[in-house]
Design a protein around this motif. Structure first.
Motif, short mmCIF file in Angstrom:
data_model
loop_
_atom_site.label_atom_id
_atom_site.label_comp_id
_atom_site.label_asym_id
_atom_site.label_seq_id
_atom_site.Cartn_x
_atom_site.Cartn_y
_atom_site.Cartn_z
N LEU A 54 0.82 -1.21 0.00
CA LEU A 54 0.00 0.00 0.00
C LEU A 54 0.86 1.27 0.00
N ASN A 55 0.29 2.34 -0.52
CA ASN A 55 0.92 3.65 -0.43
C ASN A 55 0.41 4.31 0.84
N GLY A 56 1.33 4.72 1.68
CA GLY A 56 0.94 5.37 2.92
C GLY A 56 0.87 6.87 2.78
N ASP A 57 0.04 7.48 3.60
CA ASP A 57 -0.11 8.93 3.65
C ASP A 57 0.56 9.42 4.94
N PRO A 58 1.66 10.17 4.83
CA PRO A 58 2.37 10.59 6.04
C PRO A 58 1.56 11.52 6.94
N VAL A 59 0.62 12.27 6.38
CA VAL A 59 -0.22 13.16 7.21
C VAL A 59 -1.13 12.32 8.08
N ARG A 60 -1.78 11.33 7.49
CA ARG A 60 -2.61 10.42 8.29
C ARG A 60 -1.73 9.63 9.25
N GLY A 61 -0.54 9.25 8.81
CA GLY A 61 0.39 8.54 9.68
C GLY A 61 0.79 9.36 10.89
N GLN A 62 0.99 10.65 10.69
CA GLN A 62 1.33 11.52 11.82
C GLN A 62 0.17 11.59 12.80
N ALA A 63 -1.04 11.67 12.29
CA ALA A 63 -2.21 11.69 13.18
C ALA A 63 -2.31 10.39 13.98
N GLY A 74 7.07 10.89 22.44
CA GLY A 74 7.13 12.34 22.29
C GLY A 74 6.38 12.81 21.06
N MET A 75 5.83 14.01 21.15
CA MET A 75 5.02 14.55 20.05
C MET A 75 5.83 14.65 18.74
N HIS A 76 7.14 14.84 18.87
CA HIS A 76 7.98 14.95 17.68
C HIS A 76 8.85 13.71 17.50
N ALA A 77 8.46 12.62 18.15
CA ALA A 77 9.15 11.33 18.07
C ALA A 77 10.60 11.42 18.53
N ASP A 78 10.87 12.36 19.44
CA ASP A 78 12.24 12.57 19.89
C ASP A 78 12.52 11.88 21.23
N LEU A 85 12.46 8.14 17.88
CA LEU A 85 12.25 7.44 16.62
C LEU A 85 12.78 8.26 15.44
N GLN A 86 13.49 9.33 15.74
CA GLN A 86 14.09 10.13 14.68
C GLN A 86 15.07 9.24 13.89
N HIS A 87 14.95 9.24 12.59
CA HIS A 87 15.82 8.48 11.68
C HIS A 87 15.72 6.96 11.93
N ILE A 88 14.60 6.51 12.46
CA ILE A 88 14.43 5.08 12.77
C ILE A 88 14.52 4.21 11.53
N ASP A 121 0.25 4.05 6.52
CA ASP A 121 0.33 5.49 6.79
C ASP A 121 1.36 5.77 7.89
N LEU A 122 1.29 5.01 8.97
CA LEU A 122 2.23 5.19 10.08
C LEU A 122 3.66 4.91 9.63
N LEU A 123 3.84 3.86 8.86
CA LEU A 123 5.16 3.50 8.36
C LEU A 123 5.73 4.62 7.49
N THR A 124 4.92 5.19 6.63
CA THR A 124 5.36 6.29 5.77
C THR A 124 5.76 7.50 6.60
N TYR A 125 5.00 7.78 7.65
CA TYR A 125 5.36 8.87 8.56
C TYR A 125 6.69 8.59 9.24
N LEU A 126 6.86 7.37 9.77
CA LEU A 126 8.10 7.02 10.47
C LEU A 126 9.30 7.09 9.54
N GLU A 127 9.11 6.73 8.30
CA GLU A 127 10.21 6.78 7.33
C GLU A 127 10.63 8.21 7.00
N LYS A 128 9.77 9.16 7.25
CA LYS A 128 10.09 10.57 6.98
C LYS A 128 10.74 11.28 8.17
#
Length: 129
Positions: A54-63, A74-78, A85-88, A121-128
Motif C-alpha cells: 500500500l501507499n501510505g499517507d504521512p499526514v494520516r500517519g502523523q495523526a 514524544g510529540m515529535h518522536a524525539d 524514533l528520529q531516523h528510525i 500510513d504510520l510507516l510512511t510517517y516514520l520513514e520521513k
C-alpha cells in the motif's frame, strides 16, 4: 618417547588459531542464516505483505502517531518514556518496523494492530522522520 600426533598438532599455535578462526566463521555463518531466515519469515507474513503493497499517507500517519505513540515517544518522536524514533528507518527495515509496532514484544510498548492502510500510513510517517 614421542607424544600423540594430534596433541602435537594442537600444540602448534598456527593450527589452534586456524581452528578458532574456522569456528568463529562457522558461528557467523549460522547467525547470518538465522537473521536472513527471520527476515524472510517476516516478509512472508500476509499482514506485512499487504502493508508493504500500500501507499501510505504521512499526514494520516502523523495523526495515528500522535494518537497512539506520542505519549511515550514524544510529540515529535524525539523520545520520552520510549526511545527517540528520529531516523528510525535508517536502523530498522520496513518489515522490522511493522513487526515492532504490532508485536508488543518490547514492554512497556503495547500490542497495536492497526488496519493495513493505517500501518502503511504510520510507516510512511516514520520513514520521513
Amino acid at each position: 618417547m614421542a607424544g600423540d600426533p594430534l596433541e602435537n598438532q594442537l600444540d602448534q599455535p598456527q593450527v589452534l588459531v586456524r581452528r578458532i578462526i574456522m569456528v568463529v566463521l562457522a558461528l557467523l555463518f549460522v547467525i547470518g542464516i538465522g537473521i536472513f531466515g527471520f527476515q524472510v519469515l517476516q516478509v512472508s507474513d500476509p499482514y506485512i505483505q499487504k502493508v508493504l503493497s500500500l501507499n501510505g499517507d504521512p499526514v494520516r500517519g502523523q495523526a495515528i502517531f500522535e494518537i497512539n505513540c506520542a505519549d511515550c515517544h514524544g510529540m515529535h518522536a524525539d523520545g520520552k518514556v520510549g526511545p527517540s524514533l528520529q531516523h528510525i528507518s535508517k536502523h530498522r527495515s520496513p518489515s522490522g518496523l511493522i513487526e515492532q509496532v504490532i508485536s508488543g514484544q518490547t514492554p512497556p510498548m503495547p500490542k497495536f494492530q492497526p488496519s493495513p492502510q493505517e500501518m502503511a500510513d504510520l510507516l510512511t510517517y516514520l520513514e520521513k522522520l
